[in-house]
Scaffold this active site. Sequence first.
Site, short mmCIF file in Angstrom:
data_model
loop_
_atom_site.label_atom_id
_atom_site.label_comp_id
_atom_site.label_asym_id
_atom_site.label_seq_id
_atom_site.Cartn_x
_atom_site.Cartn_y
_atom_site.Cartn_z
CG ASP A 145 -3.47 -12.16 7.65
OD1 ASP A 145 -4.19 -12.99 7.06
OD2 ASP A 145 -2.23 -12.14 7.53
CG HIS A 218 -3.04 -13.34 3.96
ND1 HIS A 218 -2.98 -14.17 5.06
CD2 HIS A 218 -2.23 -13.88 3.02
CE1 HIS A 218 -2.14 -15.17 4.79
NE2 HIS A 218 -1.67 -15.03 3.56
CG ASP A 280 1.19 -12.97 1.98
OD1 ASP A 280 0.58 -11.88 1.83
OD2 ASP A 280 1.11 -13.63 3.03
CD GLU A 281 0.64 -17.90 2.72
OE1 GLU A 281 1.28 -18.92 3.04
OE2 GLU A 281 0.03 -17.19 3.54
CE1 TYR A 373 9.33 -15.77 7.08
CE2 TYR A 373 7.32 -17.02 7.41
CZ TYR A 373 8.04 -16.05 6.72
OH TYR A 373 7.45 -15.40 5.67
CD GLU A 422 0.02 -17.62 11.70
OE1 GLU A 422 1.01 -17.16 12.32
OE2 GLU A 422 0.01 -17.76 10.46
C1 TNX Z 1 3.27 -17.59 5.72
S1 TNX Z 1 5.11 -15.26 5.05
C2 TNX Z 1 2.65 -16.35 5.69
C3 TNX Z 1 1.98 -15.83 6.91
C4 TNX Z 1 1.99 -16.85 8.01
C5 TNX Z 1 3.33 -17.56 8.09
C6 TNX Z 1 3.41 -18.54 9.23
C7 TNX Z 1 3.92 -14.80 4.40
C8 TNX Z 1 4.18 -13.70 3.53
N1 TNX Z 1 2.75 -15.44 4.64
O1 TNX Z 1 0.67 -15.42 6.60
O2 TNX Z 1 1.69 -16.20 9.22
O3 TNX Z 1 3.57 -18.23 6.88
O4 TNX Z 1 4.74 -18.97 9.44
#
Ligand code: TNX
Length: 496
Positions: A145, A218, A280-281, A373, A422
């Site tokens: 990450d 990430h 993700d993200e 979660y 985290e």
């Molecule tokens: C979202 S879930 C994220 C993680 C974070 C989490 C914290 C996901 C695929 N990405 O990087 O740790 O929320 O709740």
Amino acid sequence: MTSLDGLLPRPVRVRPATGTYRFTSDRVPSHVSTVVSIDPAIPREGYRVSITPDGVTTAAADPAGAFHAETTLRQLLGPDAYRAANIHDGPWELPCGEIEDHPRFRWRGCLLDVARHFMPKAGVFRFLDLMAAHRLNVLHLHLTDDQGWRIEVPEYPRLTEVGSWRHGSWVGRQPDGTTEHDGRPHGGYYTTDDLREIVAYAADRHVTVVPEVDVPGHSQAAIAAYPWLGVTGAALEVRTGWGVSDNLLSPTDETLDFYRRVLTHVASVFPSEVICVGGDEVPVTQWEASPVARDRAAELGLPSVTGLHGWFVGRLSAHLATLGRRTLAWDEVLDTGEVARDTIVGAWRGEDLGVRAATAGHDVLMCPEQEVYLDHRQSDHPDEPIPVGFHRTLSDVYAYDPAPPTVPVERVLGAQAQVWTEHLDSQRRVDYAAFPRLAAFAEVVWSPPAGRSFAEFERRLDRHHLPRLDALGVEYRPRSGPHPWQTRPGVPGRVR
Ligand code: TNX
């Protein structure tokens, strides 16, 4: 019926499921598991145990089913069977009766984020013991990450030399969102042999380890190690804060080739059929500002740089296919163009994403943040250690159904709880976040909803299961709220 003799050495029949627990020879319950056989009529991973005054007879669908049967015998032996050494005086007793059992879902997973906070391998072994004791069978290891790279890759030593540690970490999050920086280095990584050991330890407990290398977001720890992987080429540090980073991988052939090699190494270490590439993200700000990214999108005929996200994941997924592996990716990949049909989608932003993926013909893994979660807070009381995320109580987790009526159920592989770290910087904090909610989750993925009730689960938890967790040394959240030493700094513990 085929005999399992040879697979389960006779004098220690109960041992594989009992973790480090060894029955000393004078204490082996003479009647435990005298006969174990395979019965193909039993559903996958299922078993049938019959306990009579004359002995125990087990029939299992497969070796995993035999293991789950042993787990059941251990449950019936009581909390002392969960201790690391024998303190039990007198005979071990089992109640007579018949048990028939098999799981509802084949993927009963838990994600452990060892990137945000590293968990030394002894802690991973312990976590695997705890998962196996709950009949969870997939450990999704989130290995990379922004804040850390935890896998040794011999070809690219800087990934661990540089990427495996950071100068400090944000601590906590107050209700107003503010954080502090601890200024204390944090790090660690697993060598190839450590990971082989983790895989083997898991396999002995019928747990598959699914590794995750997260791209194209990430990835700041990797970029810190090799700045040319990034969009800007600028020197970056391994990230010390949480949240979503803008630093993405550059969509070049060199970057892809680097990750193909990394994944080839990962596949050589992890035999799992499924490998996760994250996805993700991915905020596309840097790609929008980058001529290289824009040209690449144009050259590929993509309407915008957003499509590079799906393309990048798709290239790596194609590579995994050449290695005989299947890709797992988080649900954002559904929004980024063409995703190979055989990609398994991890639905984390909500159940609706899982329904959408399944309807589009993907196999799905239900992991919704609203429900499962486990980094999220367990109550709204101010003494909860870190008040992040959705408020999810034990009964909420117990009420979760991974197969809602709207989903094509044959596409649901199962569900997974997520332990993002985290705010969980130690095994003690992981214990508090995970338990007993993970026990509720384990029941959700194993047992059909009909015939279950939270009131009855609570009764079993209090009377039978929390004593087992106590014997295992798990520092779970007490049902009435945290112990004073489990609250966050500056908040006087509630007197219970
Ligand atoms: C979202 S879930 C994220 C993680 C974070 C989490 C914290 C996901 C695929 N990405 O990087 O740790 O929320 O709740």
